[in-house]
Motif scaffolding. Structure first.
Motif, PDB file in Angstrom:
ATOM      1  N   UNK A  83       1.904   9.857  -5.529  1.00 36.52           N
ATOM      2  CA  UNK A  83       2.757  11.038  -5.360  1.00 36.52           C
ATOM      3  C   UNK A  83       3.610  11.276  -6.602  1.00 36.52           C
ATOM      4  N   UNK A  84       4.198  10.204  -7.111  1.00 38.70           N
ATOM      5  CA  UNK A  84       5.060  10.362  -8.293  1.00 38.70           C
ATOM      6  C   UNK A  84       4.262  10.859  -9.499  1.00 38.70           C
ATOM      7  N   UNK A  85       3.027  10.315  -9.644  1.00 37.46           N
ATOM      8  CA  UNK A  85       2.194  10.763 -10.766  1.00 37.46           C
ATOM      9  C   UNK A  85       1.851  12.244 -10.647  1.00 37.46           C
ATOM     10  N   UNK A  86       1.462  12.641  -9.448  1.00 43.48           N
ATOM     11  CA  UNK A  86       1.111  14.049  -9.218  1.00 43.48           C
ATOM     12  C   UNK A  86       2.301  14.938  -9.524  1.00 43.48           C
ATOM     13  N   UNK A  87       3.460  14.485  -9.057  1.00 42.47           N
ATOM     14  CA  UNK A  87       4.677  15.256  -9.240  1.00 42.47           C
ATOM     15  C   UNK A  87       5.036  15.403 -10.715  1.00 42.47           C
ATOM     16  N   UNK A  88       4.890  14.293 -11.446  1.00 43.94           N
ATOM     17  CA  UNK A  88       5.266  14.342 -12.852  1.00 43.94           C
ATOM     18  C   UNK A  88       4.202  15.001 -13.727  1.00 43.94           C
ATOM     19  N   UNK A  89       2.939  14.537 -13.528  1.00 40.41           N
ATOM     20  CA  UNK A  89       1.898  15.007 -14.450  1.00 40.41           C
ATOM     21  C   UNK A  89       1.417  16.421 -14.130  1.00 40.41           C
ATOM     22  N   UNK A  90       1.341  16.756 -12.842  1.00 35.77           N
ATOM     23  CA  UNK A  90       0.795  18.084 -12.502  1.00 35.77           C
ATOM     24  C   UNK A  90       1.866  19.030 -11.969  1.00 35.77           C
ATOM     25  N   UNK A  91       3.101  18.551 -11.922  1.00 33.92           N
ATOM     26  CA  UNK A  91       4.219  19.377 -11.481  1.00 33.92           C
ATOM     27  C   UNK A  91       4.038  19.921 -10.061  1.00 33.92           C
ATOM     28  N   UNK A  92       3.352  19.113  -9.210  1.00 31.68           N
ATOM     29  CA  UNK A  92       3.149  19.549  -7.825  1.00 31.68           C
ATOM     30  C   UNK A  92       4.417  19.272  -7.011  1.00 31.68           C
ATOM     31  N   UNK A 104       0.838  -1.204   0.000  1.00 33.95           N
ATOM     32  CA  UNK A 104       0.000   0.000   0.000  1.00 33.95           C
ATOM     33  C   UNK A 104       0.871   1.252   0.000  1.00 33.95           C
ATOM     34  N   UNK A 105       2.017   1.181   0.698  1.00 30.08           N
ATOM     35  CA  UNK A 105       2.940   2.313   0.714  1.00 30.08           C
ATOM     36  C   UNK A 105       3.409   2.640  -0.687  1.00 30.08           C
ATOM     37  N   UNK A 106       3.734   1.594  -1.444  1.00 32.27           N
ATOM     38  CA  UNK A 106       4.207   1.822  -2.816  1.00 32.27           C
ATOM     39  C   UNK A 106       3.090   2.451  -3.656  1.00 32.27           C
ATOM     40  N   UNK A 107       1.842   2.014  -3.410  1.00 39.28           N
ATOM     41  CA  UNK A 107       0.712   2.609  -4.137  1.00 39.28           C
ATOM     42  C   UNK A 107       0.599   4.101  -3.856  1.00 39.28           C
ATOM     43  N   UNK A 132      21.145  15.568  -0.808  1.00 41.81           N
ATOM     44  CA  UNK A 132      21.663  15.007  -2.053  1.00 41.81           C
ATOM     45  C   UNK A 132      20.546  14.544  -2.979  1.00 41.81           C
ATOM     46  N   UNK A 133      20.813  14.598  -4.291  1.00 39.73           N
ATOM     47  CA  UNK A 133      19.834  14.029  -5.228  1.00 39.73           C
ATOM     48  C   UNK A 133      19.826  12.510  -5.125  1.00 39.73           C
ATOM     49  N   UNK A 134      18.676  11.916  -5.377  1.00 45.03           N
ATOM     50  CA  UNK A 134      18.535  10.462  -5.321  1.00 45.03           C
ATOM     51  C   UNK A 134      19.215   9.855  -6.541  1.00 45.03           C
ATOM     52  N   UNK A 135      20.181   8.973  -6.254  1.00 44.01           N
ATOM     53  CA  UNK A 135      20.927   8.408  -7.385  1.00 44.01           C
ATOM     54  C   UNK A 135      20.156   7.269  -8.036  1.00 44.01           C
ATOM     55  N   UNK A 136      19.730   6.311  -7.203  1.00 43.33           N
ATOM     56  CA  UNK A 136      19.011   5.160  -7.779  1.00 43.33           C
ATOM     57  C   UNK A 136      17.518   5.325  -7.502  1.00 43.33           C
ATOM     58  N   UNK A 137      16.879   6.195  -8.259  1.00 45.20           N
ATOM     59  CA  UNK A 137      15.471   6.483  -7.985  1.00 45.20           C
ATOM     60  C   UNK A 137      14.579   5.319  -8.404  1.00 45.20           C
ATOM     61  N   UNK A 138      13.611   5.000  -7.534  1.00 40.83           N
ATOM     62  CA  UNK A 138      12.657   3.945  -7.867  1.00 40.83           C
ATOM     63  C   UNK A 138      11.420   4.560  -8.497  1.00 40.83           C
ATOM     64  N   UNK A 139      10.840   3.840  -9.459  1.00 43.67           N
ATOM     65  CA  UNK A 139       9.582   4.283 -10.059  1.00 43.67           C
ATOM     66  C   UNK A 139       8.487   3.348  -9.529  1.00 43.67           C
ATOM     67  N   UNK A 140       7.562   3.912  -8.793  1.00 43.73           N
ATOM     68  CA  UNK A 140       6.561   3.114  -8.087  1.00 43.73           C
ATOM     69  C   UNK A 140       5.742   2.253  -9.031  1.00 43.73           C
ATOM     70  N   UNK A 141       5.442   2.804 -10.212  1.00 41.03           N
ATOM     71  CA  UNK A 141       4.631   2.062 -11.175  1.00 41.03           C
ATOM     72  C   UNK A 141       5.306   0.723 -11.520  1.00 41.03           C
ATOM     73  N   UNK A 142       6.605   0.806 -11.744  1.00 39.24           N
ATOM     74  CA  UNK A 142       7.344  -0.402 -12.107  1.00 39.24           C
ATOM     75  C   UNK A 142       7.443  -1.364 -10.930  1.00 39.24           C
ATOM     76  N   UNK A 143       7.688  -0.808  -9.731  1.00 37.92           N
ATOM     77  CA  UNK A 143       7.789  -1.662  -8.541  1.00 37.92           C
ATOM     78  C   UNK A 143       6.484  -2.424  -8.327  1.00 37.92           C
TER      79      UNK A 143
END
Ligand SMILES: Nc1ncnc2c1ncn2[C@@H]1O[C@H](COP(=O)(O)OP(=O)(O)OP(=O)(O)O)[C@@H](O)[C@H]1O
Ligand SMILES: [Mg+2]
Lengths: 405, 247
Positions: B188-197, B180-183, B227-238
């Motif tokens: 959050x990732x979608x909002x950040x990417x699609x709506x630039x929030x 559920x956390x990943x969901x 620091x910037x995240x080096x190995x960023x995870x994409x929740x959709x893929x996880x």
């Protein structure tokens, strides 16, 4: 946020805990309904006293024997009367503002017709009595000057006496016996209804005062004198003139207490009003205390409610509720509580007053003023006792409130 | 354009005779569209920072510009208005109103708008917001009828309904299981990417921090690293691999 939304939120919060809401409102319901009922009883008493006084006749002036320290007609003290028939006769001669005068005598007696008998009060008067008291004759006539001069054995009956002795038949011409003396019934008085104290005013037999003195009472004792001023604005003048006449006849020195007292209709009304007003205030005051207790109940529950909902308040604040939004929410809640209680209380008080009307001598009167008063009072209670809890809620720190479990 | 520009943020709590400086001069700059995770040991000042950046609290010293407006000296009511207009909150404990439907919970911040929003528009926006978090079919459910993950999604919908410039989430996955956390992170990732929030979240879990673009670590009321995240995870893929594993 507009008031309508605030109202809806408050209503929802109140509906969430129905029993508690009801119990809290009950305090106000009881308070308001007692206020309404008590004021209704008080006002009813007031109205009925007013009506009785008005039924005495509008321009009536009463002259009592004895000093004016106590009010009302003297009942005891036979033979102690300081007023005489001559006093009564002298008043119209010298007082231009007085239109009618009658000495009044009273004696309790049994009146018998055939096999029926009835105990009542016999009033002896002069011919002006019906005029002074604004009392019509519905059947027959009143007695005449000749009857008075001759101490004629005639009488005029009130409705109650007629009902009891004649069973509703016309009594005119019949002969009744009073203290064993046969008397001819010449007239019947119109129905006048009950007095303030629940006594029927129609339970009366009027005879010429001369007849009363010579044949029934066997002494010339004047219980009081009734006079009527020529018009409403002549009442004070008439009173002064009567005072002058009596003072000189009774040889009252200036500054000395007179041995009679003169009371006008207005003074009567005032005294009666004062006492019934005190009565009403007293009842209202006692009832207000219960309303106050109801208000404290509201405050108590609102404080509990605020404490229970600290987290909700925190959430609302985090989402942008300003202090006044929170203040209004809780204030409106307590006002809704008190006003609903007030409305139910008014309805209930109305009902109680009607029930009380069945058992009391004077019908309670639910006045618009008392309804408005009770309603305003419950509003004030809601605002007053709701403000502190609401203010407390509005001053919460959002972070602390959110952290509250 | 920077959404957050905080310099020398300091917060000292005074309780009776004791005073605790929870935040000792912190500088944070968040450009629009950033996605930052804050980490650090318990008591290091993470929540204190979030409260200050969320305009729930005022700094003892320092300056805080939100969308270019200095807010550190504003009154309680002014801050309430700023929160309503610019900030969406997501809490660890969801903080939904009990016995209130999902739709009404989401509508709540719109009710406190200074400029009144018509009822119809409020409803439409709330429905759209719930649909955006995948709860289009749960409008009438009250919190007790929803799972933890669903409750948190209602909370996210509530944070988004005002179209804020900043979403602040203090341990949003603290009460949720890992899937559920990943969901939630996917939303959050979608909002950040699609709506630039712009999103700022506090977490104790390193794998949750991996979904952010940047990680700030606190220690003793100060920033230890940024620091910037080096190995960023994409929740959709996880999520996809998790589902594949299930099969
Ligand atoms: N209202 C307060 N009054 C007094 N001290 C406080 C208050 N709030 C926080 N503190 C103190 O400030 C310090 C930082 O607290 P903060 O809540 O910011 O930590 P945190 O990093 O969020 O910790 P956690 O990971 O446990 O949530 C702690 O030492 C805490 O005791
Ligand atoms: Mg914390």
């Amino acid at each position: 946020m507009n008031l309508w939304m605030v109202f809806r939120i408050s209503l929802r919060a109140l509906m969430r805990n129905k029993l508690r809401t009801f119990l809290t409102a009950l305090g106000i319901i009881i308070g308001v309904s007692t206020v309404i009922t008590m004021l209704a009883i008080g006002t009813g008493a007031q109205r009925s006293v007013e009506a009785t006084i008005a039924s005495l006749g509008t321009n009536t002036i009463m002259i009592f024997p004895g000093s004016g320290q106590t009010s009302g007609a003297r009942t005891g003290a036979f033979g102690a009367s300081t007023l005489t028939v001559d006093d009564a006769k002298e008043i119209p001669r010298q007082c231009s503002a007085v239109s009618n005068v009658s000495p009044i005598t009273q004696v309790n007696a049994q009146i018998v017709f055939q096999d029926q008998n009835w105990s009542t009060q016999i009033t002896g008067s002069d011919i002006a009595y019906p005029d002074i008291r604004n009392w019509n004759i519905v059947d027959g006539r009143f007695f005449t000057d000749d009857d008075v001069r001759a101490a004629a054995k005639v009488c005029v009956l009130g409705k109650v006496v007629v009902d009891n002795l004649f069973g509703g038949e016309s009594p005119i011409g019949a002969t009744v016996r009073v203290k064993g003396i046969p008397m001819r019934v010449v007239g019947q008085l119109a129905e006048k209804g009950d007095s303030a104290f629940g006594q029927s005013q129609d339970d009366i037999v009027v005879v010429p005062y001369t007849t009363c003195m010579k044949r029934l009472q066997r002494q010339s004792n004047v219980r009081y004198i009734m006079a009527e001023a020529a018009s409403k604005d002549q009442v004070e003048r008439a009173k002064k003139q009567i005072d002058d006449v009596l003072a000189s006849r009774h040889k009252i020195q200036p500054g000395e207490d007179p041995d009679y007292s003169i009371r006008t209709q207005a003074e009567f009304a005032e005294t009666a009003n004062q006492s019934t007003q005190i009565f009403t205030l007293l009842l209202g005051g006692i009832a207000s205390v219960s309303l106050l207790v109801g208000g404290i109940g509201i405050m108590n529950i609102m404080l509990v409610s605020v404490t229970e909902r600290i987290r909700e308040i925190g959430i609302r604040m985090a989402l942008g509720a300003k202090r006044r939004d929170i203040l209004r929410q809780f204030l409106v809640e307590s006002i809704v509580l008190s006003l609903t209680g007030g409305a139910i209380g008014v309805a209930l008080g109305y009902g109680f007053a009607h029930i009380a009307a069945r058992f009391s001598q004077w019908p309670p009167v639910v006045s618009i003023q008392s309804v408005l008063l009770a309603f305003t009072f419950s509003l004030v209670v809601g605002v007053f006792f709701g403000f502190y809890p609401a203010f407390k809620a509005s001053r919460l720190d959002p972070i602390q409130a959110l952290r509250n479990e | 354009m920077n959404v957050i520009e905080a310099t020398n943020l300091t917060r000292t709590y005074v309780t009776g005779e004791v005073s605790v400086t929870a935040l000792k001069g912190v500088d944070i700059i968040l450009p629009e569209g950033d996605f930052v995770a804050i980490m650090g040991p318990s008591g290091s000042g993470k929540s204190t920072t979030m409260n200050l950046l969320g305009c729930l609290d005022r700094p003892t010293a320092g300056s805080y510009k939100l969308d270019g407006v200095e807010v550190s000296q504003m009154s309680a009511d002014q801050l309430a208005e700023i929160r309503n207009l610019k900030i969406g909150f997501v809490f660890q404990g969801f903080n939904l109103l009990a016995r209130t439907t999902a739709l009404e919970n989401v509508e709540l911040p719109l009710l406190y708008r200074e400029q009144e929003i018509p009822a119809k528009e409020r409803k439409e926006r709330s429905e759209a917001s719930l649909s955006a978090v995948g709860l289009g079919h749960r409008y009438d459910h009250v919190p007790t009828q929803l799972s933890g993950g669903e409750q948190q999604r209602v909370a996210i919908a509530r944070a988004l309904v005002t179209q804020p410039s900043l979403v602040l989430a203090d341990e949003p996955t603290g009460n949720l299981d890992s899937k559920t956390s990943v969901e939630v992170m996917r939303i959050f990732q979608e909002l950040n990417e699609q709506k630039n929030i712009t999103i700022l979240l506090v977490t104790h879990e390193p794998d949750i921090a991996q979904y952010a673009k940047r990680v700030i670590t606190f220690k003793d009321g100060k920033i230890k690293s940024d620091e910037p995240q080096k190995k960023r995870l994409i929740a959709r893929e996880v999520l996809k691999t998790l589902e594949d594993e299930d099969e």
